[in-house]
Design an enzyme around this catalytic site. Structure first.
Site, mmCIF file in Angstrom:
data_model
loop_
_atom_site.group_PDB
_atom_site.id
_atom_site.type_symbol
_atom_site.label_atom_id
_atom_site.label_comp_id
_atom_site.label_asym_id
_atom_site.label_seq_id
_atom_site.Cartn_x
_atom_site.Cartn_y
_atom_site.Cartn_z
ATOM 1 N N HIS A 94 -8.038 54.289 39.188
ATOM 2 C CA HIS A 94 -9.056 53.283 38.868
ATOM 3 C C HIS A 94 -10.346 54.015 38.539
ATOM 4 O O HIS A 94 -10.991 54.596 39.423
ATOM 5 C CB HIS A 94 -9.239 52.324 40.052
ATOM 6 C CG HIS A 94 -8.026 51.488 40.289
ATOM 7 N ND1 HIS A 94 -7.569 51.140 41.537
ATOM 8 C CD2 HIS A 94 -7.155 50.939 39.393
ATOM 9 C CE1 HIS A 94 -6.470 50.403 41.408
ATOM 10 N NE2 HIS A 94 -6.201 50.268 40.118
ATOM 11 N N GLU A 97 -13.757 53.923 40.512
ATOM 12 C CA GLU A 97 -13.810 54.318 41.924
ATOM 13 C C GLU A 97 -14.137 55.807 42.026
ATOM 14 O O GLU A 97 -13.316 56.632 42.408
ATOM 15 C CB GLU A 97 -12.489 53.923 42.603
ATOM 16 C CG GLU A 97 -12.265 52.404 42.546
ATOM 17 C CD GLU A 97 -10.855 51.949 42.910
ATOM 18 O OE1 GLU A 97 -10.047 52.770 43.356
ATOM 19 O OE2 GLU A 97 -10.569 50.750 42.718
ATOM 20 N N HIS A 187 -8.606 56.130 46.462
ATOM 21 C CA HIS A 187 -9.260 54.953 45.855
ATOM 22 C C HIS A 187 -10.564 54.606 46.571
ATOM 23 O O HIS A 187 -10.901 55.176 47.608
ATOM 24 C CB HIS A 187 -8.340 53.727 45.976
ATOM 25 C CG HIS A 187 -7.170 53.747 45.060
ATOM 26 N ND1 HIS A 187 -7.099 52.989 43.924
ATOM 27 C CD2 HIS A 187 -6.024 54.453 45.115
ATOM 28 C CE1 HIS A 187 -5.951 53.216 43.308
ATOM 29 N NE2 HIS A 187 -5.268 54.102 44.016
ATOM 30 N N GLU A 263 -8.422 54.595 51.065
ATOM 31 C CA GLU A 263 -9.525 53.787 50.527
ATOM 32 C C GLU A 263 -10.850 54.167 51.176
ATOM 33 O O GLU A 263 -10.960 54.206 52.403
ATOM 34 C CB GLU A 263 -9.271 52.297 50.804
ATOM 35 C CG GLU A 263 -8.014 51.736 50.165
ATOM 36 C CD GLU A 263 -8.182 51.425 48.688
ATOM 37 O OE1 GLU A 263 -9.334 51.423 48.206
ATOM 38 O OE2 GLU A 263 -7.156 51.189 48.025
#
Ligand code: GEM
Ligand code: ZN
Length: 303
Positions: A94, A97, A187, A263
C-alpha cells in the site's frame, strides 16, 4: 503532519467538518509541507538501496518491474545456501503507508552494524529477503492503496497477473524459487492507534505449530518495546474464514510458515504517545530494528 524542511515533521491538529478536513498552522517559515504521514521519497528509496548494497552487505538478487516499468528490488543478506532459514520482509504494498519503508530503512540500517551479536546470531542461520517497496507506481501517482491499474496488491495474491499486478507475481515467483520460512508484510493502519500484528488463524492449513510461533513472536516483541502490544488489533478470523487474497494468508498457507501482517499507526501509539511527532519515521525505523531481535530469538524454531 507538517514540515518546513522535509526532514523534521510535526503534528498539526485537524478537525472534520462534514466531509472537510480542516487544519491551520501559524507558520514560522515561508514554506510548509503537509502530508498524511512523513513521506518516503523515491530519492530516499534509491539512496536506501545504495546503502543496502554498499554498507549493509546485501546483494540485489532480482529486480521486478511494476506496471509502468519501475524497479522493484529484492535484496538478500546471506548466501542462500541450503538449510538456512529464509526470512522475508516486504513493504509498501500500500503506497500511502510510508511507515512501512521507514521500517525497512531501520532493518537495513541495523544490517550495517557488523559488531551486533544479536544480528550475528540471526545471520548465522538465516538469510533475509527484503523488498523495501513493492508498489513504486502507486507512490508516484500518490495512491493510498493501489497500483497503476487500480489494484489493491494485498487483495491480489490468489490471482496475480502480468497485466494487473506484476508486482505481486514477481514476489511470488521469487518466493517459489527460494522458499519462505517466515514472512512479514509491513503496513500502516489508519484507525487503530497501536502497533500490532494480524496472523493466519483463519487459514485452512493453520496449525498449533504456527499458533505457537505467532505467540512467540508477539510476546517477545511486546517485552522488548513499548511500541508493540497485543491487546488492540483486528478481529481474529474464524477457522477456515481467512481471506486468501491477502499476502499474509496466501504465503502462510503456501509455505506452511509463520506469516504476519505488521501494522503501525498513522496517528500515534497510545501506549507511548508523542504529542509533537505522533508515530513517525524514526519510530518506524526503531521498530524495524527491534523486530530483527525478535526474529533472532526464534529463528531456530521456525522449522
Ligand atoms: C490490511 S491487512 C488485513 C487484515 N488481516 C487480517 N488477517 N485480518 C489490508 O490489507 O487491508 C490492513 C492494511 O492495509 O494495513
Ligand atoms: Zn496496508
Amino acid at each position: 503532519m507538517a514540515s518546513y524542511d522535509h526532514v523534521n515533521w510535526f503534528r498539526v491538529p485537524t478537525i472534520f467538518e462534514g466531509d472537510c478536513l480542516r487544519f491551520s498552522l501559524e507558520t514560522t517559515a515561508t514554506h510548509a509541507w503537509f502530508a498524511y504521514f512523513e513521506p518516503y521519497s523515491r530519492g530516499r528509496h534509491d539512496w536506501l538501496i545504495e546503502q543496502a548494497l554498499t554498507k549493509a552487505g546485501t546483494e540485489l538478487l532480482a529486480t521486478g518491474k511494476s506496471v509502468e516499468g519501475r524497479d522493484i528490488q529484492l535484496l538478500r543478506k546471506g548466501t542462500g545456501a541450503e538449510g538456512r532459514r529464509k526470512v522475508w520482509i516486504i513493504a509498501q504494498q500500500h503506497p500511502g503507508e510510508h511507515m512501512a519503508e521507514w521500517f525497512m530503512e531501520g532493518v537495513i540500517e541495523r544490517l550495517e552494524k557488523h559488531d551486533d551479536p544479536v544480528l550475528q546470531k540471526l545471520l548465522a542461520s538465516a538469510d533475509l529477503y527484503l523488498v523495501p517497496n513493492m508498489n513504486p507506481d502507486g507512490a508516484f501517482h500518490g495512491h493510498l492503496r493501489t497500483n497503476a491499474m487500480g489494484q489493491d496488491l494485498n487483495r491480489a495474491w490468489q490471482s496475480a497477473s502480468q497485466e494487473l499486478s506484476p508486482e505481486v507475481l514477481f514476489v511470488q515467483q521469487q518466493m517459489k524459487q527460494y522458499g519462505v520460512d517466515l514472512f512479514l508484510d509491513i503496513h500502516g493502519d489508519e484507525e487503530i492507534p497501536y502497533v500490532f500484528t494480524a496472523g493466519c488463524e483463519g487459514n485452512p492449513g493453520y496449525t498449533p505449530r504456527i499458533e505457537k510461533l505467532e505467540e512467540h513472536f508477539r510476546s517477545h516483541l511486546k517485552h522488548l518495546t513499548k511500541d508493540f502490544q497485543t491487546k488492540h488489533g483486528y478481529t481474529r478470523d474464524l477457522p477456515g474464514k481467512a481471506n486468501m487474497t491477502l499476502a499474509c494468508n496466501s504465503v502462510g498457507e503456501k509455505f506452511d510458515c509463520l506469516s504476519l501482517t505488521l501494522e503501525m499507526p498513522f496517528k500515534d501509539n497510545n501506549d507511548a504517545p508523542n504529542a509533537l511527532t505522533g508515530w513517525s519515521g524514526k519510530r518506524s525505523k526503531q521498530l524495524g530494528k527491534d523486530v530483527l531481535t525478535t526474529v533472532a530469538d526464534m529463528v531456530d524454531s521456525l522449522r
